[in-house]
Enzyme design. Sequence first.
Site, mmCIF file in Angstrom:
data_model
loop_
_atom_site.group_PDB
_atom_site.id
_atom_site.type_symbol
_atom_site.label_atom_id
_atom_site.label_comp_id
_atom_site.label_asym_id
_atom_site.label_seq_id
_atom_site.Cartn_x
_atom_site.Cartn_y
_atom_site.Cartn_z
ATOM 1 N N GLY A 258 0.790 -1.231 0.000
ATOM 2 C CA GLY A 258 0.000 0.000 0.000
ATOM 3 C C GLY A 258 0.817 1.273 0.000
ATOM 4 N N CYS A 370 -14.400 2.358 -28.147
ATOM 5 C CA CYS A 370 -15.724 2.890 -28.402
ATOM 6 C C CYS A 370 -16.567 2.879 -27.131
ATOM 7 C CB CYS A 370 -16.374 2.068 -29.511
ATOM 8 S SG CYS A 370 -17.648 3.018 -30.321
HETATM 9 N N1 PLP Z 1 -0.529 -7.309 -0.466
HETATM 10 C C1 PLP Z 1 -1.822 -7.586 -0.679
HETATM 11 C C2 PLP Z 1 -2.468 -8.646 0.134
HETATM 12 C C3 PLP Z 1 -2.544 -6.898 -1.667
HETATM 13 O O1 PLP Z 1 -3.817 -7.196 -1.885
HETATM 14 C C4 PLP Z 1 -1.874 -5.894 -2.427
HETATM 15 C C5 PLP Z 1 -2.577 -5.154 -3.469
HETATM 16 O O2 PLP Z 1 -3.695 -5.361 -3.826
HETATM 17 C C6 PLP Z 1 -0.521 -5.654 -2.173
HETATM 18 C C7 PLP Z 1 0.126 -6.378 -1.187
HETATM 19 C C8 PLP Z 1 0.260 -4.635 -2.945
HETATM 20 O O3 PLP Z 1 -0.300 -3.370 -2.811
HETATM 21 P P1 PLP Z 1 0.466 -2.089 -3.346
HETATM 22 O O4 PLP Z 1 0.828 -2.331 -4.754
HETATM 23 O O5 PLP Z 1 -0.524 -0.986 -3.192
HETATM 24 O O6 PLP Z 1 1.679 -1.924 -2.500
#
Ligand code: PLP
Length: 444
Positions: A258, A370
């Site tokens: 995240g 489209c």
């Molecule tokens: N870990 C889990 C369980 C996830 O679902 C995700 C993304 O969906 C990630 C890691 C990676 O997230 P990010 O690319 O936002 O760091």
Amino acid sequence: MKKEIDKARLNQFVPEKGYLEINERGHLEFDGFDCVELAKEFGTPTYVISERKIKENYYEMLRAFTNIYRNTKIAYAYKANPLIAVLKILNECGALAEVISSGELLLANLVGVKGSNIVFNGPYKDRESIRSAIRLGALINIESFRELEIIDEEAGKLGEKARIGIRINPIVKTGTISEWETALKGSKFGIDLEHALKVYEKAKEKKNIEIVGIHCHIGSQIEDPRPYAIATERIMDTVGEIKHKLGIEIQVIDLGGGFPIPFRYANVPPIEAFAEAILKPFKERIEKYDLDNPTLILEPGARIVGTSAILLLKVGLVKREESSKKWVIVDGGANVILRATQGWYVYQCFCCNKMREERKEIVNIGGPLCYTGDVIAYDRELPHLEEGDILALLDCGAYTISTLNRYNSYPFPAVVLIREDRTIKIIMRRETFGDLLMNQELLL
Ligand code: PLP
């Protein structure tokens, strides 16, 4: 909720020495290569990825955390960009693999990731993938009480013990768009905090389960470090309770991904701010609960590959007179860069062959598909554009190649990699129309 973006900054080109520059011909240069020449050589649409940038992002993040807590590991989230060349680079750097499906498990195996370095996540893992993960010795993060039973059953059949963690939902709002919130109450993902002890108690009773870890993942593109601090406090307090009430020592604490892409137009805090937000409560609670140097795993995807790529597109035509709005139609849209057309990510866009020209027109940039939503960008300041001009979208290395689609029967674009040794390689060839028909019964 969508965040307000500063329009002036979005339209402003911010050079980065040796990586994004304007050369003496007035062309955009990416990682030392002239983008107009790249478009000539490889065609459009084409993704161009920098090996150097992937490594830089990986080591920058690893350093920020290991400087404060040595026993930190990074598991790259394959979903962000699953091309074999990219996975190989990260495996060579020593990254673990965060995978979601049989396909991603196979990729990790293919590029040589050791089984014990694979973290297998996801709300539904089919039984075949569970068996593969157990055989490989991967860490499987369980997301529901039912999944605990299934994994125990499958491990029993194989006569092995499954190494597991449990995804606990710490119930934290991160303030990004709703599509990215994964830790609100009642979420599809994981087990809500209030049931954490109960699920660990159940896991302890299972004969074929080895409890190794705990997991959470609170969302994506989280630009504020504070939700990480809250999630860490809650997960670590749970680890303390698991130890002192159930007598289970958690060895691996996986706090998910995240971490935001530091877009050049946004004020994203440096990665060190996230490391501090997480590691302060993390280390305090190691002391408080007398934990035995647990391994911290992080699962970044976007942060590692987000700034590693650009997308080259060609202007197909410009509509100036027919409507009140000027439209620049390019040769790839939601088929090549879905998240831009959904508004999840906003990318800067520049004209590679007119970098020094005055940006005097305000235009929308539409894809060729489209449907109304096939718009890559609204109200951008660009020079007077003509057919054949080459545009570049910046910092679009995450969730783009993994979300390619063939809507309106456009074949997939090419992807090229600029190697650290300054050579350039096609790592995914452009699809042909033959590829589109490959799996179909032609009934001719
Ligand atoms: N870990 C889990 C369980 C996830 O679902 C995700 C993304 O969906 C990630 C890691 C990676 O997230 P990010 O690319 O936002 O760091």
